[in-house]
Structures are given as structure tokens and as C-alpha cells.
Design an enzyme around this catalytic site. Structure first.
Site, PDB file in Angstrom:
ATOM      1  N   SER A 125       0.805  -1.220   0.000  1.00 56.51           N
ATOM      2  CA  SER A 125       0.000   0.000   0.000  1.00 56.51           C
ATOM      3  C   SER A 125       0.838   1.272   0.000  1.00 56.51           C
ATOM      4  CB  SER A 125      -0.939   0.001   1.215  1.00 56.51           C
ATOM      5  OG  SER A 125      -1.794  -1.118   1.182  1.00 56.51           O
ATOM      6  N   HIS A 175       0.871   4.567   4.431  1.00 62.74           N
ATOM      7  CA  HIS A 175       0.034   5.168   3.397  1.00 62.74           C
ATOM      8  C   HIS A 175       0.379   6.643   3.207  1.00 62.74           C
ATOM      9  CE1 HIS A 175      -3.571   2.165   3.211  1.00 62.74           C
ATOM     10  NE2 HIS A 175      -2.403   1.545   3.246  1.00 62.74           N
TER      11      HIS A 175
END
Length: 203
Positions: A125, A175
Site C-alpha cells: 500500500s 500510506h
């Protein structure tokens, strides 16, 4: 722009870096599903802060190629499949790979320094958010000449960030840091001269 119409062979030929990353992630996921050896490979590569502190520095890299469950890998690989090709075409193979890997690695490094020693994580991610960040930099440079890109990318980034904070078991730090790193690298890559050249190639 982000609708993939290529055949399988065309996709591999046109976007070799994305294709290799997709193949690696899927292959490693399938290997980790194998009895006996799968769990060993998974636990040897997952990001565990305590083990990193003990000197297992490869765990800052290897979590990018491990996923926890089918939905986890499906979401990340879908994003890579859809958004990766355009960025590889714009930035070039080496620069795309740099954005992807550095975003993922710096996201993992940040998780190491900002989370406690018991924290563990896996997933691509951070690297995926690096792709979004790089597109954000592209929007910054082309907001007046490519308004359609802005209309697509900014909502995607906004929704992705919001979902990061709404879902459980998410590596929020990776993230956000991946997004920032991708944006900063993109600022250095997507100077106006490169954008003009890219636009000419698309015509």
C-alpha cells in the site's frame, strides 16, 4: 486514461515494470499460501519492528511483496494494474520503479520509527500510495493544461486518504508517508519540459 484496453501481450510489452511487479506480488502471495513453507516465507519477510531493531533490515523492503488475505492483494494489485501503466509511460521504467520502491520503503521506515516494537505489517500500500502521490505532482504541474487529470486523480487521492483512517488494521503511516514521498519524487521528475514531451507523444 486509466481504462485498460490492451491485450495481455500488449500490456506486458508496453508496461514491463508494472507487469513484473504484478507477477512478483501474485507469485509470492500464492507461495505463502502453500502448506508448511508458506508460513515460513511470510513470517520471514513481514515487517516486525522488534526484529528490525534486532538487525533484520530486509524487513523494511520485503513487506512490500507480502499480503494478508485475498482482498488485500486484490485491492493493491488492482490499483497497480490500473494506475501503474500510465505512470510508467509518463515517467519511464527506471523512474517509475524508483517512485514505487522508495515510496514503499520510506513508508516502512516511517512505520518502524513511529510505531512501537510490537508493531507488524505487510502490504504494497505504501508503494501504491506513492503512485497516487506522483500523479498528484503531475496534477500540480499540469493543472491548467490537463484539467481532466485533476478531476480524476484528486478525488481518488482524497477517497484513498479518508478510507485509510476509516478502515481497521491499516498501516496509516505507510500510506501517508508513501503518498508524500511519491509526490516529492514526482515534483523532481515531472518538470514542464518532460510534460510537454509526454503530451506530444500522446497525440
Amino acid at each position: 486514461m486509466f481504462i485498460r484496453r490492451e491485450s495481455f501481450s500488449q500490456y506486458i510489452r508496453l508496461y514491463p515494470v508494472v507487469a513484473i511487479l504484478l507477477a512478483l506480488n501474485i507469485a509470492i502471495y500464492l507461495i505463502t499460501m502453500l502448506p508448511f513453507i508458506g508460513d515460513k516465507i511470510y513470517f520471514a519477510g513481514m515487517g516486525v519492528n522488534a526484529y528490525i531493531a534486532a538487525g533484520e533490515w530486509w524487513r523494511l523492503f520485503t513487506p512490500m511483496f507480502l499480503h494478508l488475505g485475498i482482498m488485500h492483494i486484490l485491492f493493491n494489485m488492482f490499483c497497480l494494474f490500473v494506475f501503474g501503466p500510465e505512470l510508467e509511460k509518463i515517467a519511464g521504467k527506471t523512474r517509475f520503479l524508483t517512485i514505487y520502491l522508495l515510496s514503499g520503503i520510506f513508508g516502512n521506515v516511517a512505520a518502524y520509527f513511529l510505531q512501537d516494537l510490537n508493531y507488524s505489517h505487510v502490504g504494497a500500500s505504501g508503494a501504491i500510495f506513492g503512485i497516487f502521490g506522483a500523479f498528484g505532482a503531475l496534477v500540480y504541474y499540469t493543472k491548467k493544461v490537463l484539467p481532466e487529470l485533476r478531476q480524476i486523480i484528486l478525488p481518488i487521492i482524497a477517497i484513498s486518504v479518508v478510507m485509510t483512517f476509516l478502515q481497521s488494521n491499516i498501516n496509516v503511516i505507510a500510506h501517508i508517508v508513501g503518498l508524500i514521498v511519491g509526490f516529492l519524487i514526482g515534483l523532481s521528475y515531472f518538470h514542464p519540459k518532460r510534460i510537454i514531451s509526454w503530451r506530444k507523444k500522446r497525440r
